[in-house]
Write an enzyme that holds these catalytic residues in place. Structure first.
Site, PDB file in Angstrom:
ATOM      1  N   ASP A  86       7.059   9.997   2.579  1.00  8.92           N
ATOM      2  CA  ASP A  86       5.616  10.796   2.138  1.00  8.92           C
ATOM      3  C   ASP A  86       5.064  11.311   3.786  1.00  8.92           C
ATOM      4  OD1 ASP A  86       5.883   9.144  -0.433  1.00  8.92           O
ATOM      5  OD2 ASP A  86       5.052   8.244   0.141  1.00  8.92           O
TER       6      ASP A  86
HETATM    7  N1  URA Z   1       8.630   4.454  -0.652  1.00  7.19           N
HETATM    8  C1  URA Z   1       7.191   5.615  -0.712  1.00  7.19           C
HETATM    9  O1  URA Z   1       6.792   4.800  -1.351  1.00  7.19           O
HETATM   10  N2  URA Z   1       6.708   6.037   0.293  1.00  7.19           N
HETATM   11  C2  URA Z   1       8.101   6.591   1.090  1.00  7.19           C
HETATM   12  O2  URA Z   1       7.883   7.895   2.358  1.00  7.19           O
HETATM   13  C3  URA Z   1       9.284   6.366   1.127  1.00  7.19           C
HETATM   14  C4  URA Z   1       9.480   5.430   0.168  1.00  7.19           C
END
Ligand code: URA
Length: 233
Positions: free
Chosen positions: A102
């Site tokens: 993310d």
């Molecule tokens: N899980 C998440 O919630 N975000 C990420 O970026 C990776 C794994």
């Protein structure tokens, strides 16, 4: 592969620009001999502007992704590709991220131009463990580890339970979570399902390959030994 095509595929410039670069004498071997467009020289012996060429196709890169960068080639705002040299965006075949993090997650992010390698890393069969350090809004209740390890946890709007995941408590509201799959926003959704909220998330390892030694925004080209670490338990 012809030199002009090789250089263009590595993103040094258009074919026309590479013909000109060769004519200008910017492409040499290690002894400083100018190479011609039809010379056949081993990749590792070719210099562009006195610098060794970027790696040939089959490259794998590890980036220590900072917060605020998006895993995309064309979104608005800061992109993870902005952290690599410009020419890496022009490579053919293109460099893709292996999975995504993310925008507000930091840590270990891999790139490759090798489709077979990419699929091997993300394939459920490989079960490559991914390790996340998590900071939470509220204290852990103590029930999370059993739920995450159960193999029965369901996330909203999904039909398959999550594979067992390991939780190590590091503090009142800090934990290390190891996942063996990669579902959309998985870590945030797992904690949301327990009534908590992730305030800080960082992936520290993919397999046994970690970002130790890399500054935020730093990256490295993986050696064969590094690649093996990804698949080591
Ligand atoms: N899980 C998440 O919630 N975000 C990420 O970026 C990776 C794994």
């Amino acid at each position: 592969m012809r030199l002009v095509k090789l250089l263009a595929n590595l993103g040094y410039g258009s074919r026309k620009e590479m013909q000109q670069a060769i004519r200008n004498g910017w492409v040499t071997d290690r002894e400083g001999n100018r190479l011609k467009a039809d010379t056949k020289t081993a990749h590792e012996d070719i210099l562009f502007d006195d610098e060794p060429l970027d790696p040939a196709q089959g490259v794998v890169i590890l980036l220590n992704k900072p917060l605020g960068y998006t895993c995309s080639t064309k979104d608005q705002g800061r992109l993870v590709y902005d952290l690599l040299p410009d020419r890496y965006r022009m490579r053919k075949p293109a460099l893709s991220t292996i999975g995504r993090l993310d925008k507000e997650t930091s840590g270990a992010l891999l790139f490759t131009d090798d489709g077979t390698f990419l699929h091997k890393v993300i394939s459920p069969k490989s079960e490559v463990p991914k390790v996340y350090d998590v900071t939470l809004d509220r204290p852990l209740t103590g029930d999370e580890a059993a739920l995450f390890a159960s193999g029965e946890m369901m996330l909203e709007s999904e039909v398959k339970p999550l594979k067992p995941a390991e939780l190590e408590v590091l503090g009142e509201n800090k934990a290390r979570l190891t996942l063996h799959e990669g579902r959309y926003h998985q870590v945030r959704r797992m904690f949301a399902a327990t009534g908590n909220h992730v305030t800080d998330l960082s992936r520290t390892r993919v397999g046994r390959l970690g970002v130790d030694g890399l500054d935020e925004g730093g990256w490295k080209i993986l050696s064969e030994e590094d690649k093996v670490l990804i698949f080591s338990a």
